[in-house]
Design a protein around this motif. Structure first.
Motif, mmCIF file in Angstrom:
data_model
loop_
_atom_site.group_PDB
_atom_site.id
_atom_site.type_symbol
_atom_site.label_atom_id
_atom_site.label_comp_id
_atom_site.label_asym_id
_atom_site.label_seq_id
_atom_site.Cartn_x
_atom_site.Cartn_y
_atom_site.Cartn_z
ATOM 1 N N GLY A 172 -16.780 -15.376 4.245
ATOM 2 C CA GLY A 172 -18.148 -15.800 3.995
ATOM 3 C C GLY A 172 -18.615 -16.875 4.957
ATOM 4 O O GLY A 172 -17.988 -17.167 5.982
ATOM 5 N N ASP A 198 -23.905 -18.711 -0.807
ATOM 6 C CA ASP A 198 -23.839 -17.273 -1.062
ATOM 7 C C ASP A 198 -24.560 -16.527 0.051
ATOM 8 O O ASP A 198 -25.177 -17.132 0.934
ATOM 9 N N GLU A 199 -24.498 -15.206 0.014
ATOM 10 C CA GLU A 199 -25.018 -14.420 1.130
ATOM 11 C C GLU A 199 -26.510 -14.670 1.363
ATOM 12 O O GLU A 199 -26.949 -14.826 2.511
ATOM 13 N N ARG A 200 -27.290 -14.708 0.297
ATOM 14 C CA ARG A 200 -28.741 -14.884 0.466
ATOM 15 C C ARG A 200 -29.071 -16.254 1.039
ATOM 16 O O ARG A 200 -29.844 -16.373 1.989
#
Length: 392
Positions: free
Chosen positions: A83, A89-91
């Motif tokens: 990551g 987080d991804e967003r």
């Protein structure tokens, strides 16, 4: 074909080859990204877009920014961690890709906590360098200035915030810097301070704030006042003089930025510009006497010499801000920049091992020496006066 047209055409070929070779374009599955080289490459594409009017170069600059963030803003594929380096987080990571810093892009993974320091091997190990991060901040900021898109400036300021927080340490008035940090910025890998790191931090933070003010629609984001104060304080005890060609080029490039920022009210007393030029002129004198210009190509490092050639290209930006005597001293050094670039343009000099082993960085910086505008010229100035520069 005149000299300018030749420079543009040759730089275009170099940058097209670089884009294909490193996976920026084409079908390569694992792009090869390296933060220092990519920072100069972004600026080169911006310069080519400005000089040719071709939008494809601007798209390459944007695409390279995105690819760097997705490769170097995330953990390595051979790391157990995954990551974004920031832990977002991804967003959120997509929205703020620089909040965890950016990896160097070295071939070997970083040294583990239990491993002893091997100075030779450390050069090939990953992690984060402050002076690479400031180069990327500058590249992002140049994209904002070229496009008017404030996101890139915001990402640069977020990177500046995390770099200042993690690379500096110590009580107020006695703060120091770390040269190399771990990939997650949790521990120092090389605790000594880079000679010009406070200088790069100071000028870059002032530049980023200047751009934020210039782009009236820029997101608020982090401000640089504390970082500017820390870097300025460290600079008072920093020896700027060097006879290293890459370091000299950096001093001259920084002087070019200071001179441009000075027209909008930053660095108003002229002290920093004077210090930079005093150090640079002394270093140029030493380099002329003891540098490696008389050595064969096999015993010279092209990217270091091309860094000096790039810095010498900023003299035209500096001259309006200095007295006639200093301007004449600077002008007397301009031929050296052309000499260095011409030497490395010769095909026989680019056939040696010292060139081919560092082909990407050498070719990109050769292209910068041919079209330095994208790297050196700060676009889009208005009539702003950045309050943050009062303390600089």
């Amino acid at each position: 074909m005149d000299t300018v047209e030749y420079g543009i055409a040759h730089a275009s070929r170099l940058m097209t080859d670089f884009a294909e070779r490193t996976g920026l374009v084409g079908s390569q599955q694992s792009p090869q990204r390296y933060l220092w080289t990519d920072a100069f490459a972004v600026c080169n594409f911006l310069g080519l877009a400005r000089l040719t009017g071709e939008s494809r170069y601007l798209e390459l600059a944007r695409h390279l920014v995105d690819q760097v963030h997705h490769v170097l803003g995330r953990y390595r594929t051979d790391d157990a961690r995954t990551g974004w380096l920031s832990g977002l987080d991804e967003r959120e990571g997509e929205a703020h890709p620089t909040r965890g810093g950016l990896r160097i892009g070295k071939p070997l993974p970083e040294r583990q906590p239990e491993e002893p320091l091997d100075h030779r091997l450390e050069w090939d190990r990953d992690g984060q360098y402050f002076h690479y991060l400031t180069k990327w901040m500058h590249a992002l900021d140049q994209v904002s200035r070229a496009t008017g898109d404030p996101r890139f400036n915001l990402w640069a300021r977020e990177l500046a915030e995390v770099a200042h927080a993690t690379f500096t340490h110590g009580p107020p008035g006695r703060r120091q810097m770390v040269w190399k940090m771990s990939t997650d910025l949790s521990r120092p890998l090389v605790p000594s301070m880079g000679q010009h790191d406070p200088l790069d931090g100071l000028i870059t933070c002032v530049q980023l704030e200047a751009t934020r003010v210039l782009l009236s629609g820029a997101a608020a984001g982090p401000g640089p006042r504390r970082a500017v104060e820390d870097f300025a304080a460290m600079l008072h005890t920093t020896e700027l003089r060097t006879d290293d060609p890459l370091g000299l080029g950096g001093l001259l490039s920084d002087a070019g930025r200071v001179a441009q920022l000075g027209t909008q009210g930053a660095f108003r007393d002229g002290t920093l510009l004077e210090s930079l030029l005093t150090a640079a002129l002394e270093g140029l004198s030493l380099y002329s006497l003891y540098g490696e210009r008389s050595q064969p190509a096999s015993r010279r490092l092209a990217f270091r010499e091309l860094g000096l050639a790039i810095g010498l290209s900023s003299i035209g930006l500096i001259q309006p801000a200095v007295d006639e005597r200093t301007a004449q001293q600077l002008m007397s050094a301009t031929a050296l920049g052309s000499e260095l670039a011409s030497f490395w343009l010769a095909p026989e000099h680019r056939a040696v091992r010292s060139w081919t082993e560092h082909r990407d960085i050498n070719e990109v910086m050769l292209a910068t020496s041919l079209v330095p505008e994208g790297y050196l010229v700060l676009e889009g100035f208005g009539g702003w006066r950045a309050d943050v520069t009062d303390s600089a």
